[in-house]
Design a protein around this motif. Structure first.
Motif, PDB file in Angstrom:
ATOM      1  N   THR B 114       0.800  -1.225   0.000  1.00  0.00           N
ATOM      2  CA  THR B 114       0.000   0.000   0.000  1.00  0.00           C
ATOM      3  C   THR B 114       0.839   1.285   0.000  1.00  0.00           C
ATOM      4  OG1 THR B 114      -0.067  -0.009   2.405  1.00  0.00           O
ATOM      5  CG2 THR B 114      -1.869  -1.125   1.266  1.00  0.00           C
ATOM      6  N   CYS B 115       2.169   1.144   0.108  1.00  0.00           N
ATOM      7  CA  CYS B 115       2.963   2.366   0.265  1.00  0.00           C
ATOM      8  C   CYS B 115       2.868   3.272  -0.976  1.00  0.00           C
ATOM      9  CB  CYS B 115       4.404   2.018   0.600  1.00  0.00           C
ATOM     10  SG  CYS B 115       5.203   1.010  -0.621  1.00  0.00           S
ATOM     11  N   TYR B 116       2.730   2.657  -2.165  1.00  0.00           N
ATOM     12  CA  TYR B 116       2.604   3.482  -3.366  1.00  0.00           C
ATOM     13  C   TYR B 116       1.283   4.256  -3.352  1.00  0.00           C
ATOM     14  CZ  TYR B 116       6.583   1.013  -5.266  1.00  0.00           C
ATOM     15  OH  TYR B 116       7.840   0.511  -5.457  1.00  0.00           O
ATOM     16  N   ASP B 117       0.249   3.616  -2.847  1.00  0.00           N
ATOM     17  CA  ASP B 117      -1.045   4.298  -2.779  1.00  0.00           C
ATOM     18  C   ASP B 117      -0.989   5.474  -1.817  1.00  0.00           C
ATOM     19  OD1 ASP B 117      -1.958   2.392  -4.498  1.00  0.00           O
ATOM     20  OD2 ASP B 117      -2.703   1.076  -2.901  1.00  0.00           O
ATOM     21  N   VAL B 118      -0.301   5.249  -0.686  1.00  0.00           N
ATOM     22  CA  VAL B 118      -0.203   6.346   0.292  1.00  0.00           C
ATOM     23  C   VAL B 118       0.627   7.491  -0.282  1.00  0.00           C
ATOM     24  CG1 VAL B 118       0.483   6.953   2.635  1.00  0.00           C
ATOM     25  CG2 VAL B 118      -0.375   4.681   2.169  1.00  0.00           C
ATOM     26  N   LEU B 119       1.701   7.127  -0.974  1.00  0.00           N
ATOM     27  CA  LEU B 119       2.535   8.163  -1.606  1.00  0.00           C
ATOM     28  C   LEU B 119       1.716   8.966  -2.605  1.00  0.00           C
ATOM     29  CD1 LEU B 119       5.461   9.318  -2.113  1.00  0.00           C
ATOM     30  CD2 LEU B 119       5.610   7.698  -3.990  1.00  0.00           C
ATOM     31  N   ASN B 120       0.947   8.251  -3.393  1.00  0.00           N
ATOM     32  CA  ASN B 120       0.092   8.894  -4.383  1.00  0.00           C
ATOM     33  C   ASN B 120      -0.909   9.834  -3.695  1.00  0.00           C
ATOM     34  OD1 ASN B 120      -0.984   9.221  -7.045  1.00  0.00           O
ATOM     35  ND2 ASN B 120      -2.711   7.934  -6.391  1.00  0.00           N
ATOM     36  N   GLU B 121      -1.464   9.339  -2.599  1.00  0.00           N
ATOM     37  CA  GLU B 121      -2.460  10.132  -1.871  1.00  0.00           C
ATOM     38  C   GLU B 121      -1.844  11.418  -1.313  1.00  0.00           C
ATOM     39  OE1 GLU B 121      -5.850   9.058   1.442  1.00  0.00           O
ATOM     40  OE2 GLU B 121      -4.622   7.461   0.619  1.00  0.00           O
ATOM     41  N   VAL B 122      -0.648  11.283  -0.761  1.00  0.00           N
ATOM     42  CA  VAL B 122       0.037  12.459  -0.201  1.00  0.00           C
ATOM     43  C   VAL B 122       0.288  13.501  -1.291  1.00  0.00           C
ATOM     44  CG1 VAL B 122       2.228  13.261   0.771  1.00  0.00           C
ATOM     45  CG2 VAL B 122       1.155  11.217   1.697  1.00  0.00           C
ATOM     46  N   LEU B 123       0.844  13.033  -2.393  1.00  0.00           N
ATOM     47  CA  LEU B 123       1.229  13.978  -3.444  1.00  0.00           C
ATOM     48  C   LEU B 123       0.004  14.599  -4.114  1.00  0.00           C
ATOM     49  CD1 LEU B 123       4.234  11.954  -4.880  1.00  0.00           C
ATOM     50  CD2 LEU B 123       4.335  14.028  -3.515  1.00  0.00           C
ATOM     51  N   LEU B 124      -1.046  13.798  -4.282  1.00  0.00           N
ATOM     52  CA  LEU B 124      -2.265  14.361  -4.875  1.00  0.00           C
ATOM     53  C   LEU B 124      -2.913  15.378  -3.937  1.00  0.00           C
ATOM     54  CD1 LEU B 124      -3.997  11.345  -6.669  1.00  0.00           C
ATOM     55  CD2 LEU B 124      -2.714  13.244  -7.657  1.00  0.00           C
ATOM     56  N   GLU B 125      -2.864  15.094  -2.645  1.00  0.00           N
ATOM     57  CA  GLU B 125      -3.423  16.039  -1.675  1.00  0.00           C
ATOM     58  C   GLU B 125      -2.679  17.370  -1.737  1.00  0.00           C
ATOM     59  OE1 GLU B 125      -6.084  15.515   0.275  1.00  0.00           O
ATOM     60  OE2 GLU B 125      -5.914  17.515   1.179  1.00  0.00           O
ATOM     61  N   LEU B 126      -1.354  17.264  -1.860  1.00  0.00           N
ATOM     62  CA  LEU B 126      -0.558  18.491  -1.948  1.00  0.00           C
ATOM     63  C   LEU B 126      -0.848  19.243  -3.246  1.00  0.00           C
ATOM     64  CD1 LEU B 126       2.815  17.104  -0.539  1.00  0.00           C
ATOM     65  CD2 LEU B 126       1.402  18.883   0.508  1.00  0.00           C
ATOM     66  N   ARG B 127      -1.013  18.510  -4.315  1.00  0.00           N
ATOM     67  CA  ARG B 127      -1.325  19.169  -5.594  1.00  0.00           C
ATOM     68  C   ARG B 127      -2.750  19.751  -5.562  1.00  0.00           C
ATOM     69  NH1 ARG B 127       1.868  19.231  -9.611  1.00  0.00           N
ATOM     70  NH2 ARG B 127       0.147  19.877 -10.931  1.00  0.00           N
ATOM     71  N   TRP B 128      -3.634  19.037  -4.934  1.00  0.00           N
ATOM     72  CA  TRP B 128      -5.028  19.490  -4.824  1.00  0.00           C
ATOM     73  C   TRP B 128      -5.091  20.825  -4.081  1.00  0.00           C
ATOM     74  CZ3 TRP B 128      -9.400  17.015  -6.709  1.00  0.00           C
ATOM     75  CH2 TRP B 128     -10.623  17.501  -6.269  1.00  0.00           C
ATOM     76  N   ALA B 129      -4.277  20.925  -3.036  1.00  0.00           N
ATOM     77  CA  ALA B 129      -4.303  22.145  -2.220  1.00  0.00           C
ATOM     78  C   ALA B 129      -3.483  23.279  -2.823  1.00  0.00           C
ATOM     79  CB  ALA B 129      -3.773  21.829  -0.822  1.00  0.00           C
ATOM     80  N   SER B 130      -2.701  22.952  -3.846  1.00  0.00           N
ATOM     81  CA  SER B 130      -1.765  23.962  -4.349  1.00  0.00           C
ATOM     82  C   SER B 130      -2.496  25.146  -4.961  1.00  0.00           C
ATOM     83  CB  SER B 130      -0.835  23.338  -5.387  1.00  0.00           C
ATOM     84  OG  SER B 130      -1.587  22.962  -6.513  1.00  0.00           O
ATOM     85  N   SER B 131      -1.910  26.281  -4.756  1.00  0.00           N
ATOM     86  CA  SER B 131      -2.435  27.540  -5.277  1.00  0.00           C
ATOM     87  C   SER B 131      -1.304  28.550  -5.153  1.00  0.00           C
ATOM     88  CB  SER B 131      -3.648  27.984  -4.441  1.00  0.00           C
ATOM     89  OG  SER B 131      -3.217  28.371  -3.155  1.00  0.00           O
ATOM     90  N   PRO B 132      -1.476  29.766  -5.619  1.00  0.00           N
ATOM     91  CA  PRO B 132      -0.426  30.763  -5.365  1.00  0.00           C
ATOM     92  C   PRO B 132      -0.169  30.957  -3.872  1.00  0.00           C
ATOM     93  CG  PRO B 132      -1.892  31.539  -7.076  1.00  0.00           C
ATOM     94  CD  PRO B 132      -2.483  30.265  -6.562  1.00  0.00           C
TER      95      PRO B 132
END
Lengths: 422, 174
Positions: B114-132
């Motif tokens: 599951t570590c790849y899924d968690v990594l994916n989740e972390v990075l997507l969450e960070l991208r989701w929140a990204s803004s200026p």
């Protein structure tokens, strides 16, 4: 709130680093042994690793309610050397198996455990614990498989150091691992993978010395390499960085020798000795702090810098990934009275002669992993082996008073010199 | 001249020294008073000494109140911290994650499936929140051999390359 405020971390008294009692070493550790961090100290027997740990306790835990945990993994440490003021703050436990240590650490972190939060944990003989485990695993397998052992070692260390890191963060602790050192040259096939390619084994039948081509270019002789026993053991390999990330600094304690002719009595072949602490920056953070004089740095005369006297700031000889700090312990605990008696019985003119013997150190270090180079390899190796045999009986049996006759200065680093003629 | 951090949602820095890190952090924090930094690592590795040289505590005390240090030993802890940060941040935020490769390795030891899924989740969450107003930097320390990911048999790539290729806008070798 998520996380801890940096302002809180640096202004709270409970977050102040622990002083080692060696000012020049503290300077290179950015003020001392930081909280929430793990340090490794390694060195040959008798160099004073245990004494170093005891000194850390005596300097920092004399007063106050902070607690210390001393874990012995190999042999009983001389707890009687701890000051009476600090002693009441120290808990002592014996652990002989790596699994015991893991369970013990887990118990320490249970919500309602019986243990107080420890501000300092010293694990004496940690490498012995690991190596015992590797030897057991090795014997179970039919064939010696260094790759398998290396993988197991890395996994175990990652697991243990993760637990320690977690504990250190929760309790604002400093963790000190006191490890042995080990000669690695018997594993020739691994040497090139572990170090830069300048090292090669001297084919003299003993496999004790390593030739350093970079050092030979500077007219140096063969050297003997010692590494931490966490790195150099049955499970050697090239993935140690996986667990080294958890270490803030690795500090090697070694002997250094004075053997320059001008400082020797006529006809005498005695080598004077002092201790050096080599602070290894495992994460390459010192890269821009200074360039080693051995990397080709020269002064206006075209020679490598020669640094003398008290006006010279430390470090005197450093490289990208390590700094060498000469030091001496204060008088060994329990030996002050003996030293005082000696001083009183020594005539004043002889005391003055002893002071005049104080001489700048000559640095024989040519490589981060090098312990000592020997100008005269045969006679010097005899000196080293006889010395270490005598001093290995007890960590406190090494007599720091010998150093005092040579170096009256409180900070031995002031007397360090580069020698361009070696 | 380095481009401003807030211009890219997710950046990978490879091998910065402590001096470089401190310089970038001080550049970000000192340019505006309404900025905060979350520094996440497996160990206590914030380049304090170098940062204090650039922003002395006496004169920049408020800046130190805007730096939050978080220790995460593995990806699940990182995910929890990231979720809290993304929900709590109300000002210009820089999330700096150091040694995500070690967190990934620790997660692999625990559960390699599951570590790849968690990594994916972390990075997507960070991208989701990204803004200026919300930027992320992933720092990969130097002198550390990056192990190839075992999952990709054809083209073995290390974690920093993987994140640089599929999640980050920009990768910088420092």
């Amino acid at each position: 709130m998520v996380g801890v405020l940096l302002s809180q971390l640096i202004t709270d008294d409970k977050n102040l680093p622990l002083k080692s009692g060696i000012p020049s070493l503290d300077e290179h550790l950015n003020g001392g042994f930081a909280r929430r961090s793990i340090y490794e100290i390694f060195g040959p027997p008798g160099i004073g690793k245990t004494l170093f740990g005891i000194q850390l306790i005596n300097v920092n835990f004399h007063a106050g309610g902070e607690k210390v945990l001393w874990i012995d993994c190999n042999k009983a440490s001389p707890m009687s050397c701890i000051d009476s003021g600090s002693e009441r703050n120290v808990s002592h436990v014996f652990i002989h198996k790596i699994s015991e240590l893991l369970i013990f650490l887990q118990n320490l972190m249970l919500p309602d455990n019986e243990y107080p939060p420890y501000s300092l944990i010293i694990v004496d003989g940690f490498s012995q614990l690991l190596n015992n485990n590797l030897n057991v695993i090795s014997k179970r397998r039919e064939k010696y498989d260094p790759f398998y052992l290396h993988t197991v070692k890395c996994k175990n260390l990652v697991l243990l150091l993760s637990k320690m890191t977690k504990y250190a963060h929760i309790n604002n602790s400093t963790i000190l691992l006191l490890d042995d050192s080990m000669n690695t040259t018997y594993q020739q096939h691994l040497l090139s993978a572990l170090d830069n390619s300048t090292l090669g084994i001297v084919a003299d039948g003993s496999n004790f010395f390593v030739s350093d081509s970079a050092a030979i270019a500077q007219r140096r002789r063969n050297v003997h390499t010692l590494k931490s026993a966490l790195v150099a053991n049955a499970g050697m390999g090239n993935k140690d960085s996986k667990w080294e990330i958890f270490l803030k600094y690795r500090i090697g304690l070694f002997w250094d020798f004075l053997n320059k002719k001008s400082y020797m009595k006529k006809g005498s072949n005695k080598l004077y000795r002092t201790r050096v602490a080599i602070v290894y920056d495992l994460h390459g953070n010192n890269a821009e702090r200074g360039k080693s004089p051995r990397d080709g740095e020269t002064n206006s005369n075209g020679k490598r810098p020669r640094i003398w006297g008290n006006s010279t700031p430390v470090p005197q000889y450093n490289s990208e990934d390590h700094v060498v700090v000469p030091f001496q312990f204060p008088l060994a605990y329990g030996q002050q009275e003996q030293e005082q008696e000696q001083r009183e019985s020594t005539p004043p003119d002889l005391q003055a002669a002893n002071l005049q013997q104080a001489a700048p150190l000559h640095s024989p270090l040519t490589h981060p992993t090098v312990l000592t180079s020997f100008q005269n390899s045969v006679s010097s190796s005899l000196q080293l082996s006889s010395f270490t045999t005598n001093s290995s009986t007890s960590p406190t049996s090494a007599s720091p008073t010998d150093d005092h006759h040579l170096f009256p200065s409180a900070n031995a680093a002031d007397d360090v010199a580069y020698d361009s003629d070696v | 001249m380095d481009p401003p951090l807030e211009s890219t949602p997710l950046t990978v820095w490879r091998g910065p020294t402590r001096d470089t890190l401190a310089a970038r952090i001080s550049q970000f924090l000192l340019s505006d008073t309404n900025r905060e930094l979350y520094y996440i690592d497996v160990t206590d590795s914030f380049p304090l000494q170098q940062f204090q040289e650039r922003a002395p505590l006496n004169s920049h005390r408020a800046v130190y109140d805007h730096i939050k240090i978080i220790a995460c030993l593995e990806l699940r802890e990182l995910l929890q911290s990231v979720l809290k940060i993304t929900r709590a941040s109300d000002q210009s935020t820089l999330v700096m994650i150091n040694s995500i490769d070690t967190m990934f390795a620790n997660a692999q030891y625990r559960d390699s499936q599951t570590c790849y899924d968690v990594l994916n989740e972390v990075l997507l969450e960070l991208r989701w929140a990204s803004s200026p107003q919300f930027t992320t930097v992933l720092v990969f320390p130097r002198n550390r051999e990056q192990q190839p990911l075992k999952r990709r048999k054809t083209a073995a790539e290390s974690l920093d390359e993987f994140i640089g290729n599929y999640y980050a806008e920009r990768s910088e070798q420092m």
